[in-house]
Design a protein around this motif. Structure first.
Motif, mmCIF file in Angstrom:
data_model
loop_
_atom_site.group_PDB
_atom_site.id
_atom_site.type_symbol
_atom_site.label_atom_id
_atom_site.label_comp_id
_atom_site.label_asym_id
_atom_site.label_seq_id
_atom_site.Cartn_x
_atom_site.Cartn_y
_atom_site.Cartn_z
ATOM 1 N N ILE A 87 36.102 40.937 26.202
ATOM 2 C CA ILE A 87 36.812 40.949 27.474
ATOM 3 C C ILE A 87 36.089 41.853 28.469
ATOM 4 O O ILE A 87 35.907 43.051 28.221
ATOM 5 N N ILE A 88 35.685 41.278 29.592
ATOM 6 C CA ILE A 88 35.067 42.026 30.682
ATOM 7 C C ILE A 88 36.061 42.077 31.831
ATOM 8 O O ILE A 88 36.584 41.049 32.264
ATOM 9 N N PHE A 89 36.323 43.279 32.341
ATOM 10 C CA PHE A 89 37.236 43.413 33.469
ATOM 11 C C PHE A 89 36.538 43.017 34.767
ATOM 12 O O PHE A 89 35.359 43.326 34.977
ATOM 13 N N THR A 90 37.282 42.340 35.637
ATOM 14 C CA THR A 90 36.777 41.918 36.942
ATOM 15 C C THR A 90 37.873 42.157 37.971
ATOM 16 O O THR A 90 38.966 42.610 37.648
ATOM 17 N N ASN A 98 31.350 34.372 39.476
ATOM 18 C CA ASN A 98 30.098 34.864 40.046
ATOM 19 C C ASN A 98 29.309 35.686 39.039
ATOM 20 O O ASN A 98 28.071 35.631 39.012
ATOM 21 N N LEU A 99 30.014 36.433 38.201
ATOM 22 C CA LEU A 99 29.346 37.183 37.134
ATOM 23 C C LEU A 99 28.559 36.255 36.226
ATOM 24 O O LEU A 99 27.395 36.525 35.888
ATOM 25 N N ILE A 100 29.164 35.143 35.845
ATOM 26 C CA ILE A 100 28.468 34.196 34.975
ATOM 27 C C ILE A 100 27.306 33.541 35.713
ATOM 28 O O ILE A 100 26.229 33.327 35.139
ATOM 29 N N ALA A 101 27.491 33.252 36.995
ATOM 30 C CA ALA A 101 26.414 32.641 37.773
ATOM 31 C C ALA A 101 25.190 33.546 37.845
ATOM 32 O O ALA A 101 24.053 33.100 37.643
ATOM 33 N N TYR A 102 25.413 34.824 38.106
ATOM 34 C CA TYR A 102 24.299 35.750 38.285
ATOM 35 C C TYR A 102 23.768 36.310 36.966
ATOM 36 O O TYR A 102 22.553 36.515 36.824
ATOM 37 N N SER A 103 24.670 36.577 36.029
ATOM 38 C CA SER A 103 24.247 37.269 34.798
ATOM 39 C C SER A 103 23.800 36.317 33.700
ATOM 40 O O SER A 103 22.926 36.666 32.904
ATOM 41 N N GLY A 231 43.383 42.242 43.007
ATOM 42 C CA GLY A 231 42.210 43.050 42.673
ATOM 43 C C GLY A 231 42.047 43.311 41.192
ATOM 44 O O GLY A 231 41.270 44.175 40.793
ATOM 45 N N SER A 232 42.773 42.548 40.366
ATOM 46 C CA SER A 232 42.657 42.707 38.914
ATOM 47 C C SER A 232 42.332 41.364 38.278
ATOM 48 O O SER A 232 42.692 40.311 38.792
ATOM 49 N N GLY A 233 41.647 41.424 37.149
ATOM 50 C CA GLY A 233 41.306 40.202 36.440
ATOM 51 C C GLY A 233 40.433 40.516 35.247
ATOM 52 O O GLY A 233 40.096 41.678 34.977
ATOM 53 N N ALA A 234 40.065 39.482 34.535
ATOM 54 C CA ALA A 234 39.221 39.644 33.353
ATOM 55 C C ALA A 234 38.570 38.310 33.038
ATOM 56 O O ALA A 234 39.011 37.258 33.521
ATOM 57 N N GLU A 273 30.219 46.216 33.826
ATOM 58 C CA GLU A 273 31.297 46.823 34.607
ATOM 59 C C GLU A 273 30.776 48.058 35.325
ATOM 60 O O GLU A 273 31.073 49.195 34.953
ATOM 61 N N ALA A 274 30.016 47.843 36.376
ATOM 62 C CA ALA A 274 29.393 48.945 37.105
ATOM 63 C C ALA A 274 30.382 49.616 38.056
ATOM 64 O O ALA A 274 31.192 48.956 38.700
ATOM 65 N N GLY A 275 30.283 50.950 38.140
ATOM 66 C CA GLY A 275 31.037 51.695 39.136
ATOM 67 C C GLY A 275 32.474 51.971 38.744
ATOM 68 O O GLY A 275 32.964 51.532 37.704
#
Length: 405
Positions: A87-90, A98-103, A231-234, A273-275
């Motif tokens: 589980i990655i928090f977004t 977008n995370l999947i598109a870029y990463s 502003g929350s998700g995963a 999960e930067a920042g």
């Protein structure tokens, strides 16, 4: 027994009036209202427990970290993921895709490779792939739905070819409520070595989800649609796919060691999960998911199915109303148009009766074009809606018909 009145009593906003009328909130497809338990958790987190996570050894930092990281296990349970590290928090589904598109996609795909999507998709599951089309020469391959909004799983499977690298399909349309047989699609993709992304923004709200049973590689969710904070998700990411991903945001927490000439990265999921994260938002999402699981996702699904059946019959009886999307087993989401009235005008009149609906293209312009409309009104029902809400909508629509006929 599912007591909808007891459920409604836990949502303070549902007791208010709008334009002198009791609020009939039918816009949960855009964003759901929040139960008191979530509101209290957010207030407590800011007023009594707030600190940054992961970086401090003092009491408040440890408390915030424990609560924040504890949500990972809650999401794991909610989605039946194998491990909390999946589980990655977004900030929500948009960031997740977008995370999947870029990463994942950008480092692995090349010009001419295909990404397969359906015309039912929300812009959040379209635009990131357009980025790759513009910047890398990726080919977007489209699958049309039937005019009743249904999507044939076999048509998706038949479109998979040797250049298909990713299938990105919604589990439920945010416009028509169409449920998609994502399990069959994902099984076919996996057998062909194709990655699969299932957009769970709507599907996760209206019934139980089991990502292991679905068999997908990526499954994003959005907290604010799940009765949690905005502003929350995963996103659930299969560990095999995590190993193929590169970080696309750099900063604190996602690193191990930073030197002048080198950098090494933290282990997943922290690697992505930067920042400083949405600490309180994520904690609030965890409370919302816990609360939903306590109510029972099967119970919610049964209640909403009853509402959907009732609403479908009522709306279909209005022969001057055009309901867009009548696929079998659709969810309790209804988009409609009325001859002689723009969707925005309908929405404005409905609002005067205290009925909150959405009007526009619903971030689904390709679907609007396919259906031959420019905009619709959308009434999206949720766990707290009742048959009386349906009756109020129908009564307000009859007023609209009298005004615009």
């Amino acid at each position: 027994m599912y007591d909808v009145n007891a459920i409604r009593a836990q949502f303070p906003i549902l007791s208010r009036e709008v334009n002198g009328k009791p609020l009939t909130y039918l816009d949960s497809g855009a964003s759901a209202q929040k139960p008191q338990v979530v509101i209290d958790a957010i207030t407590r987190a800011y007023s009594e427990e707030y600190s940054n996570v992961h970086r401090g050894l003092h009491f408040l930092s440890n408390l915030a970290t424990d609560k924040y990281e504890g949500v990972r296990d809650i999401v794991k349970t909610f989605l039946n993921a194998p491990h909390e590290d999946d589980i990655i928090f977004t900030s929500g589904t948009t960031e997740g895709i977008n995370l999947i598109a870029y990463s994942w996609a950008m480092p692995r795909l090349q010009a001419g490779d295909e990404i397969l999507i359906s015309v039912l998709e929300h812009h959040a599951n379209i635009v990131p792939w357009h980025f790759l089309r513009e910047r890398m020469g990726i080919v977007i391959k489209w699958i049309d739905c039937a005019m009743d909004g249904s999507l044939d799983a076999q048509a998706v499977i038949d479109a998979m070819g040797p250049k298909t690298k990713l299938v990105a399909i919604t589990q439920m349309s945010n416009v028509t409520g169409t449920r998609v047989d994502v399990k069959t699609i994902c099984a076919a993709a996996r057998s062909r070595g194709i990655a699969s992304l299932v957009d769970g923004s709507q599907g996760s709200v209206h019934g139980p989800v089991d990502v292991q049973d679905i068999g997908c590689d990526f499954y994003p969710i959005t907290g604010h649609k799940l009765y949690g904070p905005s502003g929350s998700g995963a996103i659930y990411v299969h560990p095999d796919r995590q190993a193929e991903m590169q970080p696309f945001m750099g900063g604190g927490d996602m690193i191990d060691v930073v030197a002048r000439d080198t950098v090494t990265y933290n282990k997943p999921p922290m690697k992505f999960e930067a920042g400083t994260p949405g600490i309180v938002q994520t904690i609030g999402m965890g409370v919302a998911l816990d609360w939903l699981m306590n109510v029972g996702m099967d119970n919610i699904a049964e209640h909403e199915a009853d509402i959907a059946t009732y609403a479908s019959a009522k709306l279909q009886s209005l022969n001057w109303l055009q309901v867009q999307g009548t696929a079998p087993d659709k969810g309790a989401i209804f988009s409609f148009t009325m001859a002689g009235a723009h969707a925005h005008d309908l929405s404005t009149v409905l609002d005067k009766r205290g009925v909150a609906v959405r009007a526009g293209s619903h971030c689904a312009m390709p679907l609007m074009e396919h259906l031959g409309v420019t905009a619709t009104c959308r009434a999206s029902f949720a766990m707290y809606n009742t048959k009386e809400d349906v009756d109020t909508l129908v009564s307000a629509l009859e007023l609209c018909h009298d005004l615009f006929a």
